[in-house]
Motif scaffolding. Structure first.
Motif, mmCIF file in Angstrom:
data_model
loop_
_atom_site.group_PDB
_atom_site.id
_atom_site.type_symbol
_atom_site.label_atom_id
_atom_site.label_comp_id
_atom_site.label_asym_id
_atom_site.label_seq_id
_atom_site.Cartn_x
_atom_site.Cartn_y
_atom_site.Cartn_z
ATOM 1 N N GLY A 65 -15.101 19.428 -12.583
ATOM 2 C CA GLY A 65 -15.224 19.599 -11.138
ATOM 3 C C GLY A 65 -15.242 18.288 -10.375
ATOM 4 N N THR A 66 -16.254 18.143 -9.520
ATOM 5 C CA THR A 66 -16.365 16.959 -8.672
ATOM 6 C C THR A 66 -17.144 15.825 -9.327
ATOM 7 N N GLN A 67 -17.574 16.020 -10.565
ATOM 8 C CA GLN A 67 -18.259 14.922 -11.253
ATOM 9 C C GLN A 67 -17.305 13.736 -11.395
ATOM 10 N N PRO A 68 -17.767 12.527 -11.062
ATOM 11 C CA PRO A 68 -16.898 11.357 -11.247
ATOM 12 C C PRO A 68 -16.658 11.086 -12.725
ATOM 13 N N ASP A 69 -15.526 10.439 -13.031
ATOM 14 C CA ASP A 69 -15.209 10.146 -14.424
ATOM 15 C C ASP A 69 -16.290 9.305 -15.082
ATOM 16 N N ASP A 70 -16.945 8.448 -14.291
ATOM 17 C CA ASP A 70 -17.964 7.554 -14.849
ATOM 18 C C ASP A 70 -19.379 8.073 -14.594
ATOM 19 N N VAL A 71 -19.533 9.405 -14.532
ATOM 20 C CA VAL A 71 -20.849 9.970 -14.205
ATOM 21 C C VAL A 71 -21.927 9.513 -15.175
ATOM 22 N N ILE A 123 -24.755 15.848 -9.413
ATOM 23 C CA ILE A 123 -25.603 17.032 -9.278
ATOM 24 C C ILE A 123 -24.931 18.112 -8.429
ATOM 25 N N GLU A 124 -24.071 17.715 -7.484
ATOM 26 C CA GLU A 124 -23.410 18.691 -6.622
ATOM 27 C C GLU A 124 -22.589 19.691 -7.438
ATOM 28 N N GLU A 125 -21.918 19.198 -8.461
ATOM 29 C CA GLU A 125 -21.115 20.082 -9.299
ATOM 30 C C GLU A 125 -22.004 21.024 -10.112
ATOM 31 N N ILE A 126 -23.144 20.522 -10.554
ATOM 32 C CA ILE A 126 -24.064 21.336 -11.359
ATOM 33 C C ILE A 126 -24.609 22.499 -10.533
ATOM 34 N N VAL A 127 -25.100 22.208 -9.328
ATOM 35 C CA VAL A 127 -25.675 23.288 -8.521
ATOM 36 C C VAL A 127 -24.593 24.228 -7.992
ATOM 37 N N LYS A 128 -23.395 23.702 -7.804
ATOM 38 C CA LYS A 128 -22.282 24.573 -7.396
ATOM 39 C C LYS A 128 -22.019 25.616 -8.470
ATOM 40 N N LYS A 129 -21.998 25.189 -9.738
ATOM 41 C CA LYS A 129 -21.767 26.136 -10.830
ATOM 42 C C LYS A 129 -22.924 27.122 -10.964
ATOM 43 N N THR A 130 -24.148 26.615 -10.788
ATOM 44 C CA THR A 130 -25.325 27.479 -10.922
ATOM 45 C C THR A 130 -25.311 28.598 -9.889
ATOM 46 N N HIS A 131 -24.969 28.252 -8.639
ATOM 47 C CA HIS A 131 -25.060 29.226 -7.547
ATOM 48 C C HIS A 131 -23.698 29.771 -7.123
ATOM 49 N N ASP A 132 -22.639 29.325 -7.814
ATOM 50 C CA ASP A 132 -21.282 29.802 -7.542
ATOM 51 C C ASP A 132 -20.908 29.630 -6.069
ATOM 52 N N ALA A 133 -21.309 28.507 -5.498
ATOM 53 C CA ALA A 133 -20.988 28.215 -4.097
ATOM 54 C C ALA A 133 -21.267 26.741 -3.835
ATOM 55 N N GLU A 134 -20.526 26.161 -2.884
ATOM 56 C CA GLU A 134 -20.783 24.777 -2.486
ATOM 57 C C GLU A 134 -22.208 24.653 -1.954
ATOM 58 N N GLN A 135 -22.856 23.541 -2.309
ATOM 59 C CA GLN A 135 -24.247 23.339 -1.913
ATOM 60 C C GLN A 135 -24.428 21.987 -1.214
ATOM 61 N N TYR A 136 -25.351 21.967 -0.254
ATOM 62 C CA TYR A 136 -25.877 20.695 0.223
ATOM 63 C C TYR A 136 -27.030 20.303 -0.701
ATOM 64 N N VAL A 137 -27.112 19.036 -1.055
ATOM 65 C CA VAL A 137 -28.213 18.552 -1.882
ATOM 66 C C VAL A 137 -29.073 17.613 -1.044
ATOM 67 N N ILE A 138 -30.358 17.939 -0.939
ATOM 68 C CA ILE A 138 -31.280 17.147 -0.127
ATOM 69 C C ILE A 138 -32.233 16.393 -1.040
ATOM 70 N N PRO A 139 -32.106 15.069 -1.134
ATOM 71 C CA PRO A 139 -33.016 14.291 -1.982
ATOM 72 C C PRO A 139 -34.358 14.067 -1.311
ATOM 73 N N LEU A 140 -35.403 13.994 -2.117
ATOM 74 C CA LEU A 140 -36.743 13.681 -1.634
ATOM 75 C C LEU A 140 -37.239 12.425 -2.345
ATOM 76 N N GLY A 141 -37.654 11.425 -1.598
ATOM 77 C CA GLY A 141 -38.200 10.221 -2.204
ATOM 78 C C GLY A 141 -37.160 9.385 -2.920
ATOM 79 N N GLU A 142 -37.650 8.500 -3.789
ATOM 80 C CA GLU A 142 -36.802 7.588 -4.542
ATOM 81 C C GLU A 142 -36.958 7.843 -6.049
ATOM 82 N N PRO A 143 -35.951 7.493 -6.852
ATOM 83 C CA PRO A 143 -36.057 7.703 -8.307
ATOM 84 C C PRO A 143 -37.189 6.882 -8.917
#
Length: 510
Positions: free
Chosen positions: A418-424, A314-334
């Motif tokens: 980008g930073t997405q792992p090969d096995d994403v 998800i870090e790579e996705i939001v980076k592309k969306t906002h054109d900047a490195e982002q912190y991602v803050i999760p809420l709760g559990e999947p």
């Protein structure tokens, strides 16, 4: 003599069968209809494009029109023409206008073939129940067999309305975990700890610092309010709530209780806090003042935004969306719920003259990796370059803007970047399999007995939603909130809640 007679009879029978076959073929040609495949493989039905008549379809989905669209769609049509003798008009509708525009088209019985649907956009449950979409229960295994076989029967059960399936589920992240993204450079500059964010109000101190410390031209839209979307539903996984019968009509339940109680989500402390916080955002200038009328928004200016679905990479996705490195803050559990399993689907319109061919297009989107990646990434050498067997990079100044893979078919066919792992995608599958399964999974609501009340409630929700999401009621928010609840009561919300509870109880009893 008997042997001769038998031989003559056999020859006569063969001649009759051959003649009947020729007449059937001639009849099919004169009718202008293609013969459907008699087995479970659409590719077998189209061993050559000559086996299928040429067909042109219309496919609607949401997104912003970009300069490179025409070239990419032409490339996609070249593939579809070769594979199934089909071409498609890919028609984009602006995000915030999608549900309204498509609902008008559907209600007017306008002819088209394919459309994006979900509980949140072009309400799947509502339109499936009233016959806007083709029943795909028998057609999917026949014309999109690989697509159908890819998902567990349990996942397909989430799409059933009155026992039938009315859209093809797009393979993507099914487990849901919500959160926020925060601009890393700004958070570091103002020494803001992203881990301190547990709810929307926790963003206020950070956004106020940015507002005071950055140039005014850069701070006119610091928070992404997503005015026309059901942003409040993003936080349902955190609350362990689940929508029932779509998100426009009140009435949800707990995803984890053994005997869930249906309640009006708009009558909760959580929703009231949500809209009062957004009113504070607006008063402090953290949301665009002209949010309700502004035609476009600049995602690169957002210092923070809600995320509906966290996932591996998800870090790579939001980076592309906002054109900047982002912190991602999760809420709760999947958590795995029915609305989340069917959060992105492709439906075939009941006005389509070629539903079988539309299913073949869906099969191509789910199985043809070249086609899928052309739709998502564009044209190699023009819009992106390959930097590995399955890894790509978008090119600077590319005319085509990368599309959402989850909107069209099997996202697990997508290249990574980008930073997405090969096995994403392997990680995503594992997350789907390990998430907590909702108590309500597989339950679908039939609104037929409260159709009028549901429509009235949905109209009221849509009347207030954009202003609530952007905090436009400001100091009048509490007054407008009470007015909103009163209107829902008058519209028959209690009757809707009671019917949802009745059907849910029956589902759990079985």
């Amino acid at each position: 003599m008997n042997q001769l007679l038998r031989t003559m009879l056999l020859l006569s029978l063969v001649a009759v069968l051959l003649l009947a076959g020729c007449q059937s073929a001639e009849q099919a040609d004169s009718d202008g209809a293609s013969t459907p495949p008699d087995n479970a493989s659409s590719s077998a039905a189209a061993e050559s494009t000559g086996a299928l008549e040429p067909v042109h379809l219309k496919y609607y989905f949401f997104g912003a029109t970009k300069p490179g669209d025409e070239a990419v769609f032409a490339a996609i049509n070249a593939i579809l023409k070769k594979e199934i003798n089909t071409t498609v008009d890919f028609i984009k509708v602006p995000n915030g206008d999608y549900t309204q525009k498509m609902s008008i088209m559907v209600n007017a019985q306008e002819e088209f073939d394919l459309a994006f649907t979900s509980p949140y956009y072009l309400n799947y449950f509502e339109h499936a129940a009233k016959g806007s979409f083709v029943d795909l229960t028998e057609l999917l295994p026949e014309y999109a067999p690989q697509t159908y076989a890819e998902l567990k029967p349990q996942i397909w059960d989430a799409a059933r309305v009155n026992g039938n399936i009315y859209a093809s589920i797009n393979q993507q992240i099914f487990a849901r975990q919500s959160g926020f993204s925060i601009n890393k450079m700004l958070a570091d500059k103002y020494r803001f700890d992203p881990a301190s964010v547990r709810e929307l109000a926790d963003l206020i101190p950070f956004l106020e610092q940015v507002k005071a410390g950055e140039p005014a031209a850069d701070t006119d839209q610091l928070y992404n309010a997503q005015m026309k979307n059901q942003v409040f539903t993003y936080f349902y996984p955190y609350y362990e709530w689940e929508s029932i019968g779509g998100t426009d009509v009140p009435g949800i339940a707990s995803s984890t209780e053994a005997r869930p109680r249906v309640f009006n989500e708009y009558e909760t402390p959580e929703f009231k806090s949500f809209i009062l916080t957004l009113a504070e955002f607006q008063k402090k200038g953290l949301i665009a003042k002209d949010a309700l009328t502004r035609p476009t928004f600049d995602a690169t200016k957002y210092a923070a935004a809600p995320i509906a679905t966290l996932m591996p990479g998800i870090e790579e996705i939001v980076k592309k969306t906002h054109d900047a490195e982002q912190y991602v803050i999760p809420l709760g559990e999947p958590i795995l719920t029915s609305p989340n399993a069917i959060a992105t689907m492709t439906a075939v319109s009941s006005t389509s003259r070629h539903p079988e061919r539309a299913l073949m297009v869906i099969e191509q989107l789910n199985t043809n990796k070249e086609l899928f990646n052309t739709l998502v990434w564009g044209i190699e050498g023009v819009d992106y370059k390959k930097v590995g067997d399955n890894r790509v990079e978008s090119l600077a100044g590319a005319p085509y803007s990368k599309a959402y893979g989850w909107m069209f078919g099997n996202e697990f066919n997508s290249y990574v970047s980008g930073t997405q792992p090969d096995d994403v995608w392997e990680q995503t599958k594992a997350l789907n399999d390990s998430a907590t399964v909702s108590t309500l999974f597989g339950f679908s609501f039939d609104p037929d007995s409260v159709k009028a009340e549901s429509a009235n409630c949905a109209a009221i929700v849509n009347e207030y939603r954009a202003a609530f999401n952007t905090g436009m009621y400001a100091d009048e928010t509490e007054q407008k909130y009470e007015e909103f609840l009163a209107k829902l009561k008058t519209a028959g919300v209690d009757k809707v809640l009671a019917e949802k509870q009745k059907q849910l109880d029956a589902f759990l009893a079985n």
